[in-house]
Design an enzyme around this catalytic site. Structure first.
Site, PDB file in Angstrom:
ATOM      1  N   HIS A  99       0.853  -1.196   0.000  1.00 42.50           N
ATOM      2  CA  HIS A  99       0.000   0.000   0.000  1.00 42.50           C
ATOM      3  C   HIS A  99       0.883   1.238   0.000  1.00 42.50           C
ATOM      4  O   HIS A  99       1.993   1.233   0.534  1.00 42.50           O
ATOM      5  CB  HIS A  99      -0.964   0.017   1.184  1.00 42.50           C
ATOM      6  CG  HIS A  99      -0.312  -0.192   2.508  1.00 42.50           C
ATOM      7  ND1 HIS A  99       0.041  -1.441   2.970  1.00 42.50           N
ATOM      8  CD2 HIS A  99       0.086   0.684   3.459  1.00 42.50           C
ATOM      9  CE1 HIS A  99       0.616  -1.321   4.153  1.00 42.50           C
ATOM     10  NE2 HIS A  99       0.673  -0.039   4.466  1.00 42.50           N
ATOM     11  N   HIS A 101       0.924   5.159   1.070  1.00 43.55           N
ATOM     12  CA  HIS A 101       0.254   6.187   1.863  1.00 43.55           C
ATOM     13  C   HIS A 101       0.289   7.520   1.110  1.00 43.55           C
ATOM     14  O   HIS A 101       1.350   7.920   0.609  1.00 43.55           O
ATOM     15  CB  HIS A 101       0.989   6.427   3.187  1.00 43.55           C
ATOM     16  CG  HIS A 101       0.964   5.278   4.138  1.00 43.55           C
ATOM     17  ND1 HIS A 101       0.127   5.223   5.216  1.00 43.55           N
ATOM     18  CD2 HIS A 101       1.696   4.137   4.190  1.00 43.55           C
ATOM     19  CE1 HIS A 101       0.341   4.117   5.901  1.00 43.55           C
ATOM     20  NE2 HIS A 101       1.299   3.437   5.306  1.00 43.55           N
TER      21      HIS A 101
HETATM   22  P1  5GP Z   1       1.713   0.444   7.374  1.00 42.76           P
HETATM   23  O1  5GP Z   1       2.173   0.737   8.773  1.00 42.76           O
HETATM   24  O2  5GP Z   1       1.589  -1.049   7.124  1.00 42.76           O
HETATM   25  O3  5GP Z   1       2.510   1.137   6.313  1.00 42.76           O
HETATM   26  O4  5GP Z   1       0.282   1.092   7.278  1.00 42.76           O
HETATM   27  C1  5GP Z   1      -0.895   0.438   7.575  1.00 42.76           C
HETATM   28  C2  5GP Z   1      -1.949   1.523   7.664  1.00 42.76           C
HETATM   29  O5  5GP Z   1      -3.213   0.931   7.480  1.00 42.76           O
HETATM   30  C3  5GP Z   1      -1.986   2.242   9.008  1.00 42.76           C
HETATM   31  O6  5GP Z   1      -1.812   3.637   8.776  1.00 42.76           O
HETATM   32  C4  5GP Z   1      -3.363   1.902   9.571  1.00 42.76           C
HETATM   33  O7  5GP Z   1      -3.943   3.000  10.245  1.00 42.76           O
HETATM   34  C5  5GP Z   1      -4.148   1.523   8.332  1.00 42.76           C
HETATM   35  N1  5GP Z   1      -5.153   0.491   8.535  1.00 42.76           N
HETATM   36  C6  5GP Z   1      -4.979  -0.716   9.142  1.00 42.76           C
HETATM   37  N2  5GP Z   1      -6.119  -1.445   9.103  1.00 42.76           N
HETATM   38  C7  5GP Z   1      -7.031  -0.674   8.449  1.00 42.76           C
HETATM   39  C8  5GP Z   1      -8.404  -0.878   8.108  1.00 42.76           C
HETATM   40  O8  5GP Z   1      -9.010  -1.911   8.384  1.00 42.76           O
HETATM   41  N3  5GP Z   1      -9.023   0.125   7.435  1.00 42.76           N
HETATM   42  C9  5GP Z   1      -8.383   1.291   7.104  1.00 42.76           C
HETATM   43  N4  5GP Z   1      -9.090   2.221   6.453  1.00 42.76           N
HETATM   44  N5  5GP Z   1      -7.090   1.515   7.406  1.00 42.76           N
HETATM   45  C10 5GP Z   1      -6.419   0.549   8.081  1.00 42.76           C
END
Ligand code: 5GP
Ligand code: ZN
Length: 135
Positions: A99, A101
């Protein structure tokens, strides 16, 4: 991927707050946003991270991010914007489905997304350069 939450979200199996969708991607609002408008570009196919994702899908994710970034600038009047993409636990990845951001930034928004700079000698930098460049 059966138990991947982002596979389910991206493919519409779990209802979510979609701000953009096309054949290959869904863009949703992060549910723990760093700032107003913080969004995630999710490919509809499962790839764990940048190492796994095919080049054309990665390029497609950046194209989508560019489109959404333009909309955010216009609609949210953000002052800046960070694209952040974490790979592996060591880099802060918590959901193992690629993903991207999109984090709109506002003057004095109080967030700290930048790193703490260190310093290295010219010799060490040159060693690192050679290692990566394969010289
Ligand atoms: P990472 O730390 O893996 O780069 O980012 C994961 C992101 O996904 C985090 O910013 C977290 O807030 C978001 N996130 C995790 N689970 C969900 C979800 O079920 N729905 C949404 N909309 N965001 C999520
Ligand atoms: Zn997945």
């Amino acid at each position: 991927m059966e138990n991947c939450i982002f596979c389910k979200i991206a493919n519409g199996e779990i209802p979510t707050n979609t701000i953009y969708e096309d054949e290959n991607f869904r863009v949703i609002l992060d549910n723990g946003p760093a700032t107003k408008g913080h969004a995630l570009v999710l490919p509809k196919s499962h790839y764990a991270d940048l190492f796994e994702i095919p080049e054309d899908v990665a390029a497609g994710a950046v194209k989508v991010a560019k489109k959404v970034a333009g909309t955010m600038k216009e609609k949210l009047s953000c002052d800046g914007l960070n694209l952040v993409q974490n790979n592996g636990e060591a880099a802060g990845q918590t959901v193992m489905h690629f993903h991207l951001h999109i984090i709109p930034r506002y003057k004095d928004d109080g967030q700290h997304i930048l790193w703490k700079p260190t310093s290295l000698s010219a010799e060490v930098l040159e060693e690192i350069r050679k290692t990566i460049a394969g010289e």
